[in-house]
Design a protein around this motif. Structure first.
Motif, PDB file in Angstrom:
ATOM      1  N   UNK A 156     -32.667  23.253  45.982  1.00 17.85           N
ATOM      2  CA  UNK A 156     -33.218  22.630  44.774  1.00 17.85           C
ATOM      3  C   UNK A 156     -34.532  23.295  44.363  1.00 17.85           C
ATOM      4  N   UNK A 157     -35.395  23.575  45.333  1.00 18.53           N
ATOM      5  CA  UNK A 157     -36.651  24.261  45.021  1.00 18.53           C
ATOM      6  C   UNK A 157     -36.388  25.644  44.435  1.00 18.53           C
ATOM      7  N   UNK A 158     -35.423  26.306  44.991  1.00 17.00           N
ATOM      8  CA  UNK A 158     -35.079  27.655  44.523  1.00 17.00           C
ATOM      9  C   UNK A 158     -34.575  27.621  43.083  1.00 17.00           C
ATOM     10  N   UNK A 159     -33.812  26.590  42.740  1.00 18.56           N
ATOM     11  CA  UNK A 159     -33.250  26.467  41.396  1.00 18.56           C
ATOM     12  C   UNK A 159     -34.158  25.686  40.450  1.00 18.56           C
ATOM     13  N   UNK A 160     -35.265  25.133  40.990  1.00 18.08           N
ATOM     14  CA  UNK A 160     -36.227  24.357  40.205  1.00 18.08           C
ATOM     15  C   UNK A 160     -35.563  23.151  39.524  1.00 18.08           C
ATOM     16  N   UNK A 161     -34.796  22.416  40.327  1.00 22.75           N
ATOM     17  CA  UNK A 161     -34.168  21.177  39.871  1.00 22.75           C
ATOM     18  C   UNK A 161     -34.540  20.078  40.867  1.00 22.75           C
ATOM     19  N   UNK A 162     -34.393  18.802  40.496  1.00 26.43           N
ATOM     20  CA  UNK A 162     -34.770  17.718  41.405  1.00 26.43           C
ATOM     21  C   UNK A 162     -33.936  17.719  42.689  1.00 26.43           C
ATOM     22  N   UNK A 163     -34.629  17.518  43.811  1.00 22.64           N
ATOM     23  CA  UNK A 163     -33.957  17.258  45.077  1.00 22.64           C
ATOM     24  C   UNK A 163     -33.827  15.746  45.216  1.00 22.64           C
ATOM     25  N   UNK A 164     -32.617  15.240  45.235  1.00 22.74           N
ATOM     26  CA  UNK A 164     -32.359  13.802  45.184  1.00 22.74           C
ATOM     27  C   UNK A 164     -32.278  13.152  46.558  1.00 22.74           C
ATOM     28  N   UNK A 165     -32.236  13.958  47.614  1.00 20.29           N
ATOM     29  CA  UNK A 165     -32.162  13.388  48.948  1.00 20.29           C
ATOM     30  C   UNK A 165     -30.871  12.624  49.170  1.00 20.29           C
ATOM     31  N   UNK A 166     -30.986  11.436  49.755  1.00 17.63           N
ATOM     32  CA  UNK A 166     -29.807  10.644  50.102  1.00 17.63           C
ATOM     33  C   UNK A 166     -29.323   9.771  48.937  1.00 17.63           C
ATOM     34  N   UNK A 167     -30.266   9.263  48.121  1.00 20.57           N
ATOM     35  CA  UNK A 167     -29.904   8.402  46.998  1.00 20.57           C
ATOM     36  C   UNK A 167     -30.627   8.882  45.741  1.00 20.57           C
ATOM     37  N   UNK A 168     -29.928   8.815  44.608  1.00 20.09           N
ATOM     38  CA  UNK A 168     -30.523   9.199  43.338  1.00 20.09           C
ATOM     39  C   UNK A 168     -30.446   8.059  42.334  1.00 20.09           C
ATOM     40  N   UNK A 169     -31.537   7.855  41.598  1.00 16.07           N
ATOM     41  CA  UNK A 169     -31.606   6.810  40.584  1.00 16.07           C
ATOM     42  C   UNK A 169     -31.916   7.458  39.241  1.00 16.07           C
ATOM     43  N   UNK A 170     -31.054   7.210  38.267  1.00 15.37           N
ATOM     44  CA  UNK A 170     -31.129   7.912  36.993  1.00 15.37           C
ATOM     45  C   UNK A 170     -31.097   6.924  35.836  1.00 15.37           C
ATOM     46  N   UNK A 171     -31.878   7.224  34.822  1.00 19.83           N
ATOM     47  CA  UNK A 171     -31.837   6.506  33.554  1.00 19.83           C
ATOM     48  C   UNK A 171     -31.371   7.491  32.490  1.00 19.83           C
ATOM     49  N   UNK A 172     -30.143   7.304  32.020  1.00 23.30           N
ATOM     50  CA  UNK A 172     -29.589   8.166  30.984  1.00 23.30           C
ATOM     51  C   UNK A 172     -29.876   7.528  29.620  1.00 23.30           C
ATOM     52  N   UNK A 173     -30.635   8.214  28.798  1.00 19.32           N
ATOM     53  CA  UNK A 173     -30.856   7.779  27.420  1.00 19.32           C
ATOM     54  C   UNK A 173     -29.924   8.608  26.546  1.00 19.32           C
ATOM     55  N   UNK A 174     -28.896   7.956  26.039  1.00 25.85           N
ATOM     56  CA  UNK A 174     -27.854   8.641  25.269  1.00 25.85           C
ATOM     57  C   UNK A 174     -27.848   8.022  23.872  1.00 25.85           C
ATOM     58  N   UNK A 175     -28.469   8.698  22.931  1.00 28.48           N
ATOM     59  CA  UNK A 175     -28.599   8.118  21.602  1.00 28.48           C
ATOM     60  C   UNK A 175     -29.391   6.830  21.685  1.00 28.48           C
ATOM     61  N   UNK A 176     -28.821   5.739  21.208  1.00 33.72           N
ATOM     62  CA  UNK A 176     -29.492   4.438  21.241  1.00 33.72           C
ATOM     63  C   UNK A 176     -29.169   3.638  22.496  1.00 33.72           C
ATOM     64  N   UNK A 177     -28.320   4.183  23.361  1.00 32.64           N
ATOM     65  CA  UNK A 177     -27.883   3.461  24.551  1.00 32.64           C
ATOM     66  C   UNK A 177     -28.617   3.945  25.809  1.00 32.64           C
ATOM     67  N   UNK A 274     -17.916   9.884  30.753  1.00 30.45           N
ATOM     68  CA  UNK A 274     -18.322   9.997  29.349  1.00 30.45           C
ATOM     69  C   UNK A 274     -19.171   8.786  28.983  1.00 30.45           C
ATOM     70  N   UNK A 275     -20.389   9.050  28.515  1.00 30.26           N
ATOM     71  CA  UNK A 275     -21.317   8.003  28.091  1.00 30.26           C
ATOM     72  C   UNK A 275     -21.417   8.039  26.568  1.00 30.26           C
ATOM     73  N   UNK A 276     -21.128   6.914  25.942  1.00 25.41           N
ATOM     74  CA  UNK A 276     -21.162   6.844  24.486  1.00 25.41           C
ATOM     75  C   UNK A 276     -22.592   6.655  23.994  1.00 25.41           C
ATOM     76  N   UNK A 277     -22.901   7.238  22.816  1.00 27.79           N
ATOM     77  CA  UNK A 277     -24.244   7.161  22.243  1.00 27.79           C
ATOM     78  C   UNK A 277     -24.421   6.002  21.282  1.00 27.79           C
ATOM     79  N   UNK A 278     -23.339   5.497  20.691  1.00 30.25           N
ATOM     80  CA  UNK A 278     -23.486   4.480  19.651  1.00 30.25           C
ATOM     81  C   UNK A 278     -23.093   3.080  20.096  1.00 30.25           C
ATOM     82  N   UNK A 279     -22.543   2.947  21.309  1.00 32.09           N
ATOM     83  CA  UNK A 279     -22.288   1.636  21.900  1.00 32.09           C
ATOM     84  C   UNK A 279     -22.248   1.794  23.407  1.00 32.09           C
ATOM     85  N   UNK A 280     -22.476   0.671  24.132  1.00 35.44           N
ATOM     86  CA  UNK A 280     -22.562   0.748  25.584  1.00 35.44           C
ATOM     87  C   UNK A 280     -21.154   0.848  26.160  1.00 35.44           C
ATOM     88  N   UNK A 281     -20.712   2.076  26.363  1.00 30.97           N
ATOM     89  CA  UNK A 281     -19.327   2.313  26.775  1.00 30.97           C
ATOM     90  C   UNK A 281     -19.296   3.503  27.739  1.00 30.97           C
TER      91      UNK A 281
END
Length: 286
Positions: A156-177, A274-281
């Motif tokens: 991850x350091x080599x690729x300059x991306x997050x190292x998530x370890x054992x568990x990862x927590x993500x907040x996806x903001x997709x349009x208004x959802x 697939x995460x929809x942007x215009x409704x929570x789907x």
């Protein structure tokens, strides 16, 4: 000294003031974790009204039965389309002399070369901003047990991306959802599909999320369960779906450890979420 007096002394040694009641202190202690896990916020702006996530894991690069050709096709698809990925662990085989089966004798090449090859494969995806993080799996964890090294942290350091370890927590903001997503390599669930699905579902005992994405089981599966909650704005009972996605592997069967142990053939490939942007789907293609 009574039990309550001894407990009060322990709390005072931890920095709590004397005279406070034990019960509220213990409740606060149970509610608050002093070491906070980072939440990764991904503000994604889809051109087509949806965001597509293809989690990749259990490639076991370096193992003779690893289907590098299939893995490469998935990476090419990611680069050619509006897609993102998270690596779920066991990206490399990292066999040792004490590993199950034939161990190192089942490898075409070993850890350092496995890391170099995986970095080369993932670099275009990372540079395109499509690699959202890398997990450690039980195979990479062997290096931590043997030498205190975490190969996926190095990658991850080599690729300059997050190292998530054992568990990862993500907040996806997709349009208004907004979608809350939990990711992990996961642990064993036994030989049966039911056991593997149960292991995936156990993640909802850790966190409240919309989608739980796990690997390790070498099956591709998606199912969902409704959960009721009280909407504070309207004081009404509402229903939301929790999705559980298990993400396959990239291993052939014949001549492998799975064949030797009479395990069922692994599902090769990965699902598309697939995460929809215009409704929570949330939709999943398996």
């Amino acid at each position: 000294m009574t039990i309550n007096e001894r407990l009060q002394q322990i709390l005072e040694n931890l920095g709590y003031q004397a005279g406070n009641s034990v019960s509220p202190l213990l409740q606060e202690r149970a509610r608050t974790d002093p070491e906070q896990k980072q939440v990764y916020v991904h503000n994604l702006k889809p051109a087509s009204g949806v965001v597509r996530l293809i989690p990749l894991g259990d490639i076991h690069l370096g193992l003779k039965s690893s289907r590098l050709d299939v893995f490469k096709r998935f990476l090419d698809y990611l680069l050619a389309n509006d897609c993102y990925t998270i690596c779920l662990g066991d990206q490399v085989e990292n066999a040792t002399r004490t590993s199950v089966g034939l161990g190192m004798y089942e490898e075409d090449f070993h850890l350092q070369d496995q890391l170099d090859a995986m970095a080369l494969l993932l670099e275009p995806v990372a540079k395109a901003g499509k690699l959202l993080g890398i997990h450690e799996g039980n195979h990479e964890h062997r290096a931590a047990v043997a030498a205190g090294l975490h190969p996926m942290r190095i990658l991850a350091d080599r690729l300059q991306v997050p190292y998530l370890g054992y568990q990862g927590y993500h907040k996806f903001i997709v349009g208004k959802e907004i979608y809350h997503v939990f990711t992990a390599h996961n642990r064993g669930g036994g030989r049966t599909v039911a056991g593997k699905i149960k292991a995936a579902e156990d993640a909802d005992q850790i966190a409240f999320c919309d989608v739980y994405i796990t690997g390790h089981s070498h099956i591709i599966d998606h199912h969902y369960k409704p959960i009721f909650y009280i909407d504070d704005a309207t004081n009404t009972l509402c229903c939301r779906l929790r999705h559980y996605v298990i993400c396959g592997s990239f291993l052939s069967y014949w001549g492998s450890y799975a064949e030797m142990q009479l395990l069922p053939p692994a599902a090769i490939g990965a699902p598309e979420i697939i995460f929809s942007a215009d409704k929570h789907l949330v939709q999943v293609i398996t």
